[in-house]
Design a protein around this motif. Sequence first.
Motif, mmCIF file in Angstrom:
data_model
loop_
_atom_site.group_PDB
_atom_site.id
_atom_site.type_symbol
_atom_site.label_atom_id
_atom_site.label_comp_id
_atom_site.label_asym_id
_atom_site.label_seq_id
_atom_site.Cartn_x
_atom_site.Cartn_y
_atom_site.Cartn_z
ATOM 1 N N VAL A 36 1.023 -1.318 0.472
ATOM 2 C CA VAL A 36 0.478 0.362 -0.071
ATOM 3 C C VAL A 36 0.865 1.412 -0.033
ATOM 4 O O VAL A 36 0.394 2.268 -0.921
ATOM 5 C CB VAL A 36 -0.932 0.045 1.348
ATOM 6 C CG1 VAL A 36 -1.693 1.086 1.160
ATOM 7 C CG2 VAL A 36 -1.848 -1.362 1.428
ATOM 8 N N SER A 37 2.370 1.100 0.988
ATOM 9 C CA SER A 37 2.716 2.648 0.886
ATOM 10 C C SER A 37 3.746 2.647 -0.911
ATOM 11 O O SER A 37 3.111 4.125 -1.293
ATOM 12 C CB SER A 37 3.619 2.174 2.214
ATOM 13 O OG SER A 37 5.026 1.679 2.146
ATOM 14 N N MET A 51 -6.057 4.058 0.558
ATOM 15 C CA MET A 51 -6.472 2.739 1.013
ATOM 16 C C MET A 51 -8.221 2.611 1.372
ATOM 17 O O MET A 51 -8.757 2.083 0.890
ATOM 18 C CB MET A 51 -6.010 2.788 2.939
ATOM 19 C CG MET A 51 -4.583 2.220 2.791
ATOM 20 S SD MET A 51 -4.199 2.052 4.903
ATOM 21 C CE MET A 51 -4.504 0.924 5.214
ATOM 22 N N LYS A 52 -8.214 4.612 1.681
ATOM 23 C CA LYS A 52 -9.945 4.374 0.523
ATOM 24 C C LYS A 52 -10.328 3.610 -0.399
ATOM 25 O O LYS A 52 -11.203 3.054 -0.830
ATOM 26 C CB LYS A 52 -10.749 5.720 1.595
ATOM 27 C CG LYS A 52 -10.595 5.881 2.412
ATOM 28 C CD LYS A 52 -11.379 6.992 3.178
ATOM 29 C CE LYS A 52 -12.091 7.228 4.410
ATOM 30 N NZ LYS A 52 -12.546 8.348 4.435
ATOM 31 N N ARG A 66 -3.503 -8.688 1.115
ATOM 32 C CA ARG A 66 -2.950 -9.989 1.596
ATOM 33 C C ARG A 66 -2.406 -8.881 2.711
ATOM 34 O O ARG A 66 -0.870 -8.156 1.918
ATOM 35 C CB ARG A 66 -2.166 -10.675 0.764
ATOM 36 C CG ARG A 66 -1.899 -12.081 1.471
ATOM 37 C CD ARG A 66 -1.011 -12.884 0.318
ATOM 38 N NE ARG A 66 -0.309 -12.341 -0.225
ATOM 39 C CZ ARG A 66 -0.312 -12.229 -1.898
ATOM 40 N NH1 ARG A 66 -1.040 -13.657 -2.160
ATOM 41 N NH2 ARG A 66 0.759 -11.688 -2.176
ATOM 42 N N LYS A 67 -2.572 -8.924 3.536
ATOM 43 C CA LYS A 67 -1.443 -8.914 4.832
ATOM 44 C C LYS A 67 -0.807 -9.294 5.050
ATOM 45 O O LYS A 67 -1.116 -10.624 5.594
ATOM 46 C CB LYS A 67 -3.137 -8.405 5.881
ATOM 47 C CG LYS A 67 -2.077 -7.290 7.062
ATOM 48 C CD LYS A 67 -3.030 -7.195 8.220
ATOM 49 C CE LYS A 67 -2.377 -6.460 9.151
ATOM 50 N NZ LYS A 67 -3.325 -5.702 9.851
ATOM 51 N N THR A 68 0.549 -9.473 5.444
ATOM 52 C CA THR A 68 1.882 -10.142 5.558
ATOM 53 C C THR A 68 2.096 -8.963 7.374
ATOM 54 O O THR A 68 2.686 -8.558 6.767
ATOM 55 C CB THR A 68 2.606 -10.564 5.559
ATOM 56 O OG1 THR A 68 2.123 -10.720 3.649
ATOM 57 C CG2 THR A 68 4.067 -11.482 5.595
ATOM 58 N N GLY A 69 2.128 -9.673 7.895
ATOM 59 C CA GLY A 69 2.883 -8.700 9.407
ATOM 60 C C GLY A 69 1.898 -7.559 9.276
ATOM 61 O O GLY A 69 0.565 -7.398 9.705
ATOM 62 N N THR A 73 0.037 -5.751 0.848
ATOM 63 C CA THR A 73 -0.094 -5.883 -0.396
ATOM 64 C C THR A 73 -0.764 -5.959 -0.996
ATOM 65 O O THR A 73 -2.431 -6.635 -1.062
ATOM 66 C CB THR A 73 1.422 -6.890 -0.984
ATOM 67 O OG1 THR A 73 0.820 -8.452 -0.134
ATOM 68 C CG2 THR A 73 2.373 -7.056 -0.061
ATOM 69 N N CYS A 74 -1.458 -5.589 -2.566
ATOM 70 C CA CYS A 74 -1.717 -5.693 -3.421
ATOM 71 C C CYS A 74 -1.854 -6.036 -4.562
ATOM 72 O O CYS A 74 -0.836 -6.488 -4.893
ATOM 73 C CB CYS A 74 -2.473 -4.356 -3.905
ATOM 74 S SG CYS A 74 -3.258 -3.637 -2.742
#
Length: 143
Positions: A36-37, A51-52, A66-69, A73-74
């Motif tokens: 995302v960053s 993010m919106k 997908r969230k890792t820690g 990531t997209c």
Amino acid sequence: MVKYSDDTLNRTFAALADPTRRGLLAQLEEKQSLSVSELAKPFQMSLPAVMKHLDVLSEAGLVTKRKTGRTVTCELNAGPMEDAMAWLTRYQRFWTEGLDRLAAFVEEDPCPPNASPNRASRSSAASKPAQKGSTPRGRKPTK
């Protein structure tokens, strides 16, 4: 009037309507997976605003998150865009056929080669000539 309603198609077009979201999709097209960053870097807006936009794309099925820690990531999911493209293609065929018929009509030579462009039309040939001594239209001059 027939109303076509498909929630998936509506969400896809609504998500694609925003230039920021199209920009996010363009970045994901170049690279398979971005955080995302990384996606937010080119935009002059806050991370929550990006993010919106990603949430809208995710709800439309265009992006998989997908969230890792702590890192989200997209990835691009082109399936809904393929459905939208199929819908648009149906109307492209309709307009192409109509425009092809119009082009064929315009390209037809409506005048035979012997016809003179200054030839009088039948309606003017059948008209009676103006009577002699008639007065011009408008008010009659006072004496």
